[in-house]
Design a protein around this motif. Structure first.
Motif, PDB file in Angstrom:
ATOM      1  N   GLN A  34       3.570  -5.717  -8.592  1.00  0.00           N
ATOM      2  CA  GLN A  34       3.394  -4.325  -8.995  1.00  0.00           C
ATOM      3  C   GLN A  34       3.341  -4.176 -10.509  1.00  0.00           C
ATOM      4  N   SER A  35       3.990  -5.075 -11.216  1.00  0.00           N
ATOM      5  CA  SER A  35       3.992  -5.015 -12.683  1.00  0.00           C
ATOM      6  C   SER A  35       2.612  -5.313 -13.272  1.00  0.00           C
ATOM      7  N   ALA A  40       2.287   4.764 -11.918  1.00  0.00           N
ATOM      8  CA  ALA A  40       1.681   6.091 -11.800  1.00  0.00           C
ATOM      9  C   ALA A  40       2.656   6.999 -11.060  1.00  0.00           C
ATOM     10  N   PRO A  41       2.584   8.290 -11.331  1.00  0.00           N
ATOM     11  CA  PRO A  41       3.428   9.221 -10.572  1.00  0.00           C
ATOM     12  C   PRO A  41       3.071   9.173  -9.080  1.00  0.00           C
ATOM     13  N   GLY A  42       4.031   9.523  -8.253  1.00  0.00           N
ATOM     14  CA  GLY A  42       3.820   9.507  -6.810  1.00  0.00           C
ATOM     15  C   GLY A  42       2.630  10.330  -6.360  1.00  0.00           C
ATOM     16  N   SER A  47      -2.624  10.761  -3.800  1.00  0.00           N
ATOM     17  CA  SER A  47      -3.957  11.381  -3.804  1.00  0.00           C
ATOM     18  C   SER A  47      -5.089  10.357  -3.648  1.00  0.00           C
ATOM     19  N   ILE A  48      -4.807   9.091  -3.888  1.00  0.00           N
ATOM     20  CA  ILE A  48      -5.874   8.077  -3.856  1.00  0.00           C
ATOM     21  C   ILE A  48      -6.558   7.983  -2.490  1.00  0.00           C
ATOM     22  N   PRO A  49      -5.841   7.958  -1.361  1.00  0.00           N
ATOM     23  CA  PRO A  49      -6.573   7.908  -0.078  1.00  0.00           C
ATOM     24  C   PRO A  49      -7.510   9.109   0.110  1.00  0.00           C
ATOM     25  N   HIS A  50      -7.086  10.289  -0.349  1.00  0.00           N
ATOM     26  CA  HIS A  50      -7.916  11.488  -0.207  1.00  0.00           C
ATOM     27  C   HIS A  50      -9.146  11.400  -1.118  1.00  0.00           C
ATOM     28  N   LEU A  51      -8.942  10.896  -2.327  1.00  0.00           N
ATOM     29  CA  LEU A  51     -10.058  10.686  -3.241  1.00  0.00           C
ATOM     30  C   LEU A  51     -11.020   9.643  -2.669  1.00  0.00           C
ATOM     31  N   ILE A 101      -1.688  -2.476  -4.993  1.00  0.00           N
ATOM     32  CA  ILE A 101      -0.822  -3.236  -5.902  1.00  0.00           C
ATOM     33  C   ILE A 101       0.380  -2.383  -6.323  1.00  0.00           C
ATOM     34  N   ALA A 102       0.126  -1.133  -6.683  1.00  0.00           N
ATOM     35  CA  ALA A 102       1.202  -0.258  -7.167  1.00  0.00           C
ATOM     36  C   ALA A 102       2.251   0.029  -6.096  1.00  0.00           C
TER      37      ALA A 102
END
Length: 187
Positions: A34-35, A40-42, A47-51, A101-102
């Motif tokens: 993850q490093s 990024a904020p939660g 929102s990434i799946p929706h985007l 990754i995040a």
């Protein structure tokens, strides 16, 4: 104008495909720490799946527009639409990999076990298989297109492989939307 040497299309396709697949499977398997990406904020991660579903739907449209354009003989519109499709795929993949990754890997399926085993997993498996098959095909037709003038593309396998790539790409993007609906809308 030649952007890629003609004799390097196949080896470059192979290298790009292998590197891409290694990165995707490493991210999906939680092998990239993850490093390796900025935090990024939660709400961004959520929102990434929706985007990505919007990007997928847009890519379906641009692939269809590109296909229609070439069938009508409009090479310029075809090229623009397919380059837009590739750029959308790149954006989708960037956001998808960043989130994987995040967050340390894919989210568990939130629905019932029966739906998971009988619907979600088979759809996901076909989606992943088609995406894996599409990667070298898309790289190959893209590299063919940038390695030759438009007038010479008819002497290559660009059109034949491109039809296969576009068909599989459309199905893969569509199944990705089904996976999204199952994991983020229905459950």
């Amino acid at each position: 104008m030649e952007y890629v040497s003609r004799d390097r299309v196949t080896p470059l396709t192979a290298v790009l495909s292998v590197v891409s697949l290694i990165v995707v499977f490493a991210a999906a398997g939680g092998r990239i720490p993850q490093s390796a990406v900025p935090a990024a904020p939660g709400w961004v991660l959520e929102s990434i799946p929706h985007l990505n579903v919007v990007i997928s739907a847009t890519a379906i449209a641009t692939i269809a527009v590109g296909w229609r354009a070439i069938r009508r003989g409009n090479v310029v519109a075809h090229r623009r639409a397919m380059l837009a499709s590739f750029a959308l795929f790149g954006a989708f993949l960037t956001f998808y990999l960043y989130r994987l990754i995040a967050t340390g890997g894919p989210d568990p399926f939130p629905g019932p076990e029966t739906v998971y085993l009988t619907v979600y997993l088979p759809v996901l498996a076909i989606h992943i298989l088609l995406a894996v098959v599409c990667i070298p095909l898309v790289y190959y037709v893209l590299l063919l297109a940038v390695s030759r003038p438009i007038s010479e593309l008819r002497q290559t396998s660009h059109a034949r492989i491109g039809r296969i790539a576009a068909s599989l790409w459309l199905i893969s993007f569509s199944l990705g939307i089904v996976v999204y609906v199952l994991g983020h809308v229905l459950y």
